[in-house]
Design an enzyme around this catalytic site. Structure first.
Site, PDB file in Angstrom:
ATOM      1  N   ASP A  19       0.869  -1.153   0.000  1.00 35.54           N
ATOM      2  CA  ASP A  19       0.000   0.000   0.000  1.00 35.54           C
ATOM      3  C   ASP A  19       0.917   1.216   0.000  1.00 35.54           C
ATOM      4  OD1 ASP A  19      -2.248   1.607   0.465  1.00 35.54           O
ATOM      5  OD2 ASP A  19      -1.771   1.647   2.597  1.00 35.54           O
TER       6      ASP A  19
ATOM      7  N   LYS B  12      -7.227  -4.644  -5.106  1.00 33.10           N
ATOM      8  CA  LYS B  12      -5.954  -4.978  -4.496  1.00 33.10           C
ATOM      9  C   LYS B  12      -5.865  -6.475  -4.241  1.00 33.10           C
ATOM     10  CE  LYS B  12      -5.002  -0.646  -2.088  1.00 33.10           C
ATOM     11  NZ  LYS B  12      -4.704  -0.027  -0.795  1.00 33.10           N
TER      12      LYS B  12
END
EC number: 7.6.2.1
Lengths: 1316, 365
Positions: A428, A957
């Protein structure tokens, strides 16, 4: 207050008028299909009535099935421990195998040993695990006891008052009174709060680790809102959902005796194990108790993942099974043949069993005899070793973060070695690579950019300060008024240094108390002190200047004021003051201040279009004149100087602490504050805002439409204190807001204006993104009263419906957030964490492919990627943004061709510095993740050194991680800090959470939780490497040990008529594995160290050996097996030839074999070890001594024990004879020669990188440095080669680096003038 | 903080937070152990480091091997097979007619001559081949408590002894297959004097069993000096001709503590084995124990081996500090020592060829 009641009255009128919430009997079902639906599903709801109220008689019927508040997290009770624990344990295959063997041994015809002996391994394993379980359970029991016996103040019907009771006695329907800082004993509905606004704050740190305060509201519309609630008078009947584990959802309604229903939602629920803050007294009714509370239902046990190495291990265990079956079959057939060739012999016990049947029986006997071949104890050992490894990881002081006083948390206990095999890293960005300390950097309002130069310089100063300090700014969170006054001067450049000077010593004086940080997250001085832009200040000053009425300027000014107003109120920030920690200070609002100011009103009117005058609220009376006068006098007194913006209110205003759910919010509130637009307090219905020069104004808060990731924005609906209009302020991601902002055509007057603003803002936004700033757009919308009322109806309906509430709320929000007016945008800077570039570089060198998945804009993402050296200036950037699937497909193909072409071009050239990097945006990612394109996408991504996915949603993701993990069959690691990373963390093979600013969700779902990104470097490169190589080596050693020992027994079968006899005492046989040789491999697995930590950190290339599973390849396994076979042959046949034909008896023959087997096994480990400490010495020597003393003592004291193989006198005699030692010495040496030779030759002729590094460790420091430098040069060259190899092999991870240095040396020396 | 136990991180109960960390500071201790900095010896096995070991092993093993070989060669050993498989063998007849319960012993005599005198004590062994005393079920077929004199086990033999636990109803003492198949040939040795007279060589049956076996492990039941009474109510093993209390006339060597019996009960490891039968004590330093010359071995042939193609031998042997004659160990030591030495040389060459290069291996230029 007046207004507050009015709204409530209006609201009540409204709902009763429509009858939406009146009794269902009188209510036509068509308008509330939801309610109707829920009533048909009685099983999914629970009804709660007060225990001591009017429903007392019903109470018992209703709440019969509800859990009490007593909790029991233990698995067993005293009585059930043994059966339950056994039951649990026999769920493991390993134990079943043991059990099977024990049972087998009970069958008389196959019995190999005495019954008790085969039971020993099982019993030992069971006891060890049972003790572990019992201790754990006892600890849990103690915890439970402690919790259950906590005291809470519960209303007692008998005493008619609140009495202290234990938590465990609390029932559903009880009224519980809590004071400040008390822990909530059960999930309760908040019925009363001492706070006049009917709110209460809770801290959910115990639940999710978030330390910021959350506001909870009293159930609206209770009859006794203000007086202390008396339980007898509560006649409501609460209908709510059945217990579930969704912390953020609670739906239901209270039905009053009058059949009026009041909707309940999450904000009414106090969750168990949270702490009440800032509120003196609250009273609630328990709706869920004990195990049915949300906190308890969220409580799941530890995660269980299976590591890659373990999967590999299982394969080899299967091979062992095959080997076992082969050996047993051989013996069985041999026995049959042997028997059939014998007619009559005195040593045969004659019974009428045919040779074939005897062979069959023998097969099973042999399974018992050779059971050790299946390394069941390996599983237990592996677990123990991993616990040891985790102990060391947790104790590494490099993972200690002083600011947070936190170490690394290892939450998954069985994947330590996976850390050493990571091939893909998914990271991230925000909070992971960056600090997630959002600092307001600059803004654009109404199309005008305010660069905030001073602010930029200020940030630089902080940065330097940070580096100099080493200790972070968190300690400064409580700077006093002194620094505040300094800050107020901070417009002048010179004051900057002043501030830092004063800020410094203060921090020094303060004793380091890390807890301070937790009290106010997101509010380090760096974030708090924003240096205002001079131009903007000037413009704000216009408010007081005579030019004030100039049309254009004031038009812009309205934008500016609205902009800061939005920054200040469009959030969920909780305000508290440090002097009374955690106690909200909401100064009473004097009604006079609410009266509008003509000029200001005019100003807003102009902007808010003429509708306002049409709908002047009735209560807006009073004398505007007086206020005007007040305003101006006040303005004069404070003389609106730029310097005083920050503390525009009362001089020496107590500092406020803002606690926000996200750091952006806090940053924006602080920014607004720097311009005098201060958020001073918050209650359910009001916001107290201080506007420049106007003092505190109470803004009536009508609605908050909270942030969610699909809308990507949040809004507040307020009644403007000055214009009394209903205004919607919206704040959100630029992409959405820009789309929602009204199109120029629809606005009549301000079309050109808006168009201009839009264009300018977009330009500025792009600039911000390029600079790496996080951008947020601010917009507003003025609602007409009718419009608002229509919307309100839908909203109220949505809020109170039980089913489909989320969907309805979303729909309602979408309805509101249209045609908004763009005010401006902010740029927030989020600094990189320390050592992030170094870490990423090291990881890339280590062969880990780093992907960054972020929700940020493409430009921002690229910028950050450059800053953290993920992208280099020489890299070819492949960007993929496309609108349709078809486009995406062609683009991917094009890019691939392009890449291949370039790579072909570059084939001979030695341009290693440039690689490919791909940037994909969320939309394209969506297409690329579809079935038919994902192969293309992956193929392309493999050519890239780095991939950046921006604008990606949490779902994407996890999809990306899953795609890469499954399709490429690689080890993946995902690292993130926020709730949006949770799915990705869970999908990846190894999930790492960063315990940072954004709560604990990521940490809770992770396998390892670290506090900084840089820790990843040591975690992977050092601990990962060690854990992998240790465990791999230990497993191989275990296999070796078992095969080597078991084969001794197997060879003996050829000399005892394949009868399943052993030449050892059965106790010694069982203990051999269980006691004599169990400790050394454990120590080996925990402490072995092939290369020092320093070297591993400096030479990330060494990580590749783990990635390619160098230490544990199938070939290594079989080589080890072969060696074990050889050693067992030596170990058996040397004693055999030395004793054949002599008068040696069974045990005297076994004694030297056993002893030399032990020596071989122990010395084998010495050869295999990379480092030997005194602990190794103690354990190795101890094991040997233990064996010899055990057998010696056993042979002296055991007179009739262990019947068939009674050892009396054997070993004592053996150990007194030279022959024994002669045999042992020869056997041991001969058995170990090949391995020693192999190591020596391999290490000399083609040493592995790891070994070379280990050799370096042994040099003195100077030499070490020199060699390190040279190594790096070599590696640079190696990379050239490995890169070229990658290109030719498509999916293969280059595993040629093993030999590369050698090759390089051979033909690299003459042909590389570059280095010479 | 109490409620923090519901925090999943604590709840999973595994987080091995060391006790050292106090509440106020979780900083890990900076000890060499916890930081994994224990001083360690890092053996790196390369040709250079290993080759001394090879030379040392070679240099130690070769002399030991030579010593062992010489010692083994100095041992006098004579072996004679009396199975009687060939028709010419003196014992052929005896081997043909066989029954466990022959009352009339079949005797045969074998002549042999010793070329070298046996100087020290001579151990007389009987050897059996292809006799699997190590068969699993055979090995188990005994009752150690019975042999240890346990009255209870005497009357109720362990079921391990099955099917040799009881004869009719009476318990067998000693029970089990091992005892039942006890070697029962009698061997006598005569020295044939050059003048033709046969002199019987005195054979000592004392100390042929292990001390621990004779004195600890094996005991006659009860403290009854009258063995007949002690074994009252038991039956002899089926294949035996006499009950256990009539194995010898010497009270110290009778019953379970009969040394021949004890020796037999110590089951051999391999199918070809020898067991000590008698010891010929050296009389004095002047004369050898067994002088050079002709001897006659008189066998009372009772034990059948033809059925399983076994062989019976008599071995006369002196012993050394390394036990009996076995050249294998000496040869093996010499071989291993030589191989090590050779490998040491090979490693030396490799070390010279690669080692110097290896020192700069990571430095190509």
């Amino acid at each position: 207050m007046e207004q507050f009641y009015w709204v409530r009255r209006r609201w009540r009128q409204l709902i009763s008028g429509r009858g939406l919430y009146s009794a269902p009997a009188s209510q036509p079902t068509k308008s509330s299909p939801e309610l109707h639906n829920t009533e048909r599903l009685p099983g999914k709801r629970r009804t709660v009535v007060a225990r001591h109220g009017s429903h007392q008689h019903e109470y018992h019927n209703i709440s019969k099935g509800y859990h009490g508040n007593r909790i029991r997290t233990t698995k067993y009770s005293l009585l059930t421990f043994i059966p339950m624990n056994l039951f649990q344990q026999f769920h493991r295959t390993a134990n079943l195998y043991f059990l099977f063997l024990v049972m087998l041994n009970w069958v008389p015809v196959v019995e190999a040993f005495q019954k008790e002996i085969t039971m020993i391994p099982l019993v030992v394993v069971l006891i060890v695990i049972a003790i572990k379980d019992a201790l754990e359970d006892y600890r849990r029991y103690r915890f439970d006891q402690k919790i259950n016996n906590n005291i809470a103040s519960v209303y007692s019907g008998k005493h008619q008052t609140y009495v202290d009771q234990h938590w465990q006695e609390v029932r559903v329907g009880d009224f519980v009174r809590l004071s400040c800082n008390e822990i909530i004993p059960a999930d309760m509905l908040l019925l009363y709060s001492s706070d006049p606004h009917g709110v209460c704050y809770i801290e959910t740190a115990n639940l999710d680790g978030e330390t910021n305060l959350k506001q909870r509201e009293v159930v609206r519309d209770l009859p006794q809102q203000c007086s202390e609630l008396t339980p007898e008078n509560f006649h409501g009947r609460i209908e709510c959902e059945n217990p579930n584990n969704d912390l953020s959802r609670f739906r239901g309604y209270v039905e009053h005796p009058s059949k009026v229903r009041v909707g309940l939602h999450n904000n009414n629920l106090l969750l168990r194990s949270c702490t009440v803050r800032n509120t003196e007294t609250v009273i609630g009714i328990v709706v869920y108790a004990g195990h049915e509370t949300k906190a308890m239902m969220n409580n799941s046990g530890p995660r269980y993942k299976r590591s890659k190495l373990e999967r590999r291990l299982n394969v080899d265990v299967l091979w062992s099974v095959v080997l076992l079956v082969i050996m047993c079959l051989t013996t069985a057939i041999g026995h049959g043949l042997w028997l059939s060739n014998l007619k009559e012999a005195p040593f045969l016990i004659t019974d009428s069993v045919s040779p074939a049947l005897a062979g069959f029986y023998l097969f099973w006997t042999m399974i018992i005899v050779l059971q050790v071949l299946i390394p069941i104890s390996l599983y237990v050992s592996v677990e123990v070793v991993k616990l040891g490894q985790i102990f060391f990881i947790q104790n590494d002081k490099d993972f200690y973060n002083e600011n947070l006083d936190s170490r690394i948390q290892c939450r998954a206990l069985n994947i330590t070695e996976d850390l050493g095999q990571i091939q893909y890293l998914f990271s991230d960005k925000t909070g992971t690579l960056t600090e997630n300390k959002m600092v307001f950097r600059r803004c654009t309002i109404a199309g005008v950019e305010y660069p905030h130069e001073e602010n930029a310089r200020r940030l630089e100063v902080y940065e330097q300060e940070d580096e100099a300090m080493g200790r972070s700014q968190t300690l400064k969170s409580r700077t006093s008024a002194k620094s505040l006054s300094c800050k107020s001067l901070s417009c002048n450049r010179s004051s900057l240094s002043l501030q830092t000077l004063t800020g410094y010593p203060e921090e020094e004086q303060e004793p380091p108390s890390p807890t301070l940080h937790q009290q106010s997250p997101f509010s380090s001085p760096m974030e708090k002190h924003v240096a205002p832009d001079r131009l903007l200040v000037q413009k704000l000053n216009c408010l007081s200047s005579p030019l004030f009425l100039l049309r254009d300027a004031s038009m812009e000014l309205t934008y500016i004021v609205d902009f800061f107003m939005a920054l200040a109120i469009c959030n969920t920030v909780v305000v508290s003051s440090p002097n009374q920690p955690r106690h909200v200070k909401v100064p009473e609002v004097s009604p006079t201040k609410l009266k509008s100011l003509d000029e200001i009103k005019m100003l807003f009117q102009r902007f808010g279009l003429p509708r306002f005058s049409a709908l002047s609220p009735p209560h807006n009376t009073g004398s505007p004149r007086s206020f005007t006068r007040k305003y101006f006098t006040r303005r004069k007194a404070t003389s609106f100087r730029s310097g005083e913006l920050g503390s525009a209110g009362e001089p020496g205003a107590d500092e406020l602490i803002y606690e926000a759910e996200s750091p952006d919010e806090a940053a924006l509130v602080h920014a607004a504050r720097a311009y005098g637009c201060t958020l001073r307090g918050r209650s359910v219905e009001h916001l107290l805002v201080e506007l420049p020069g106007m003092g505190s104004l109470a803004v009536r808060l009508l609605h908050i439409l909270p942030f969610d990731s699909t809308r990507k924005r949040m809004s507040v609906v307020v009644r403007h204190p000055l214009t009394n209009q209903v205004v919607v302020y919206t704040k959100g991601a630029d992409s959405v807001i820009m789309d929602l902002a009204e199109s120029p055509k629809s606005a009549e007057r301000s079309d050109s204006m808006q168009g201009h603003i839009r264009k300018q803002t977009q330009k500025h936004l792009d600039d911000y993104a390029r600079e790496g700033l996080r951008t947020l757009c601010i917009a507003k919308k003025v609602l007409e009263e009718e419009e608002y009322e229509v919307w309100l109806k839908h909203q109220v309906f949505a809020e109170t419906s039980i089913e489909n509430r989320e969907e309805l709320l979303m729909e309602s929000a979408l309805r509101l957030e249209t045609n908004i007016t763009l005010l401006g945008a902010t740029g927030i800077v989020d600094r990189l964490q320390e050592e992030v570039p170094e870490t990423i570089e090291a990881l890339q060198k280590a062969g880990v492919k780093v992907w960054v998945l972020t929700g940020d804009k493409q430009e921002t993402a690229i910028n950050i990627a450059c800053a953290c050296r993920l992208l280099r200036s020489t890299d070819h950037l492949l960007t993929a943004n496309c609108g349709s699937k078809g486009m995406c497909e062609t683009l991917l193909l094009d890019l691939r061709k392009e890449v291949e072409r370039r790579e072909a071009e570059r084939g001979d050239a030695t341009d290693v510095t440039s690689g490919f990097a791909m940037v994909v945006d969320g939309c394209t990612l969506d297409f690329a993740l579809q079935d038919d394109l994902k192969d293309n996408f992956l193929e392309l991504s493999q050519h890239c050194r780095a991939v950046i996915c921006c604008r990606s949603t949490p779902l994407q993701k996890s999809q990306v991680v899953r795609l890469v993990r499954d399709k490429l069959r690689v080890m993946t690691l995902a690292i993130g800090d926020g709730a949006n990373d949770v799915s990705m963390i869970q999908v990846a093979d190894v999930g790492v959470g960063i315990s940072g600013q954004e709560g604990m969700q990521a940490v809770m779902s992770s396998d390892f939780a670290i506090s900084r990104f840089k820790h990843l470097r040591k975690l992977l490169l050092v601990h990962g490497h060690w854990c992998y190589s240790r465990l791999a080596n230990m497993i191989l050693y275990f296999f070796y040990k078992n095969v080597m020992y078991v084969n001794l027994l197997f060879w003996y079968q050829f000399f005892c008529g394949f009868s399943g006899n052993v030449m050892t005492n059965s106790w010694v046989l069982i203990f051999f594995n269980l006691l004599f040789t169990s400790a050394p491999p454990l120590l080996y697995g925990i402490l072995d160290k092939d290369v020092s930590a320093d070297t591993l950190m400096k030479l990330p290339e060494l990580y590749k050996s783990g990635q390619n599973s160098k230490a544990y390849l199938p070939s290594t396994f079989w080589l080890t097996m072969l060696d074990a076979l050889y050693q067992s042959l030596v170990c058996f046949f040397i004693p055999y030839f030395a004793l054949n034909g002599s008068d040696a008896d069974l045990l005297s023959f076994g004694s030297p074999i056993n002893a030399s087997a032990l020596l071989i096994i122990l010395l084998h480990q010495v050869i295999e070890s990379h480092s030997l400490t005194w602990l190794h010495a103690v354990v190795l020597v101890g094991s040997a001594l233990f064996y010899f003393s055990f057998t010696l003592v056993f042979s002296m004291v055991c007179v009739t024990c262990s019947p068939p193989s009674n050892p009396l006198g054997v070993d004592k005699l053996q150990m007194s004879e030279m022959h024994f030692y002669g045999v042992c010495a020869l056997t041991t040496v001969l058995a170990l020669i090949p391995r020693l030779l192999f190591h020596a030759l391999h290490n000399t002729i083609s040493p592995s990188n790891t070994l070379k590094a280990a050799m370096m460790d042994q040099f003195n420091p100077e030499d070490y440095c020199k060699r390190m430098q040279r190594w790096n040069q070599t590696q640079a060259q190696t990379n050239v080669k490995s890169l070229i190899t990658v290109e030719h092999s498509d999916i293969m991870i280059p595993n040629c680096d093993f030999r590369l240095p050698e090759e390089l040396k051979e033909f690299g020396t003459p042909s590389s003038p570059v280095l010479s | 903080m109490m409620a923090s136990s519901y925090n999943a991180k604590e709840e999973d109960g595994h987080v091995a937070v060391p006790v050292g960390g106090t509440i106020k500071n979780k900083k890990p201790d900076n000890t060499a152990f916890k930081q994994q900095r224990l001083p360690a010896w890092q053996p790196i096995l390369t040709a250079g480091t290993v080759l001394p070991a090879f030379f040392v092993i070679g240099l130690i093993f070769i002399p030991i091997g030579i010593g062992l070989y010489v010692t083994s060669n100095n041992i006098r050993e004579f072996e004679i097979d009396y199975t009687g498989t060939d028709i010419d063998d003196p014992c052929f007849n005896c081997s043909q007619s066989f029954s466990w319960n022959n009352t009339r012993p079949c005797t045969c005599a074998l002549d042999f001559s010793l070329d070298h005198p046996f100087e020290s004590n001579v151990f007389m062994y009987y050897g059996l081949s292809n006799f699997y005393q190590n068969h699993r079920r055979y090995v188990k077929s005994r009752d150690d408590s019975q042999l240890n004199g346990d009255i209870n086990s005497l009357k109720n033999p362990s079921k391990e002894c099955e099917p040799y636990a009881r004869n009719e109803k009476a318990p067998i003492a000693p029970c089990g297959a091992i005892a039942n198949s006890m070697f029962n040939d009698t061997l006598d040795l005569y020295y044939v004097h050059p003048n033709g007279t046969r002199i019987q060589i005195p054979l000592s049956k004392k100390d042929i069993a292990w001390w621990t076996d004779k004195h600890v492990k094996f005991r006659n039941p009860g403290n009854n000096p009258n063995l007949t009474a002690a074994f009252q109510g038991t039956s002899k093993p089926i294949n035996w001709r006499r009950p256990v209390y009539e194995l010898d006339t010497d009270e110290e060597n009778n019953g379970f503590i009969n040394e021949d019996f004890i020796v037999w009960m110590r089951t051999a490891a391999l199918p070809t084995f020898r067991k000590l039968y008698r010891i010929i004590q050296k009389k004095n330093n002047m004369t050898p124990t067994l002088p050079r010359g002709n001897y006659t071995l008189e066998v009372s042939y009772n034990y059948p081996v033809r059925s399983f193609e076994g062989r019976k031998r008599v071995i006369l042997s002196t012993i050394s500090w390394m036990g009996g004659k076995n050249p294998f160990l000496g040869i093996a030591y010499i071989t291993v020592g030589s191989v090590c030495f050779f490998l040491g040389v090979v490693l030396l060459i490799i070390h010279h060829k690669y080692g110097s290069r290896n020192n700069s291996a990571d430095i190509p230029n």
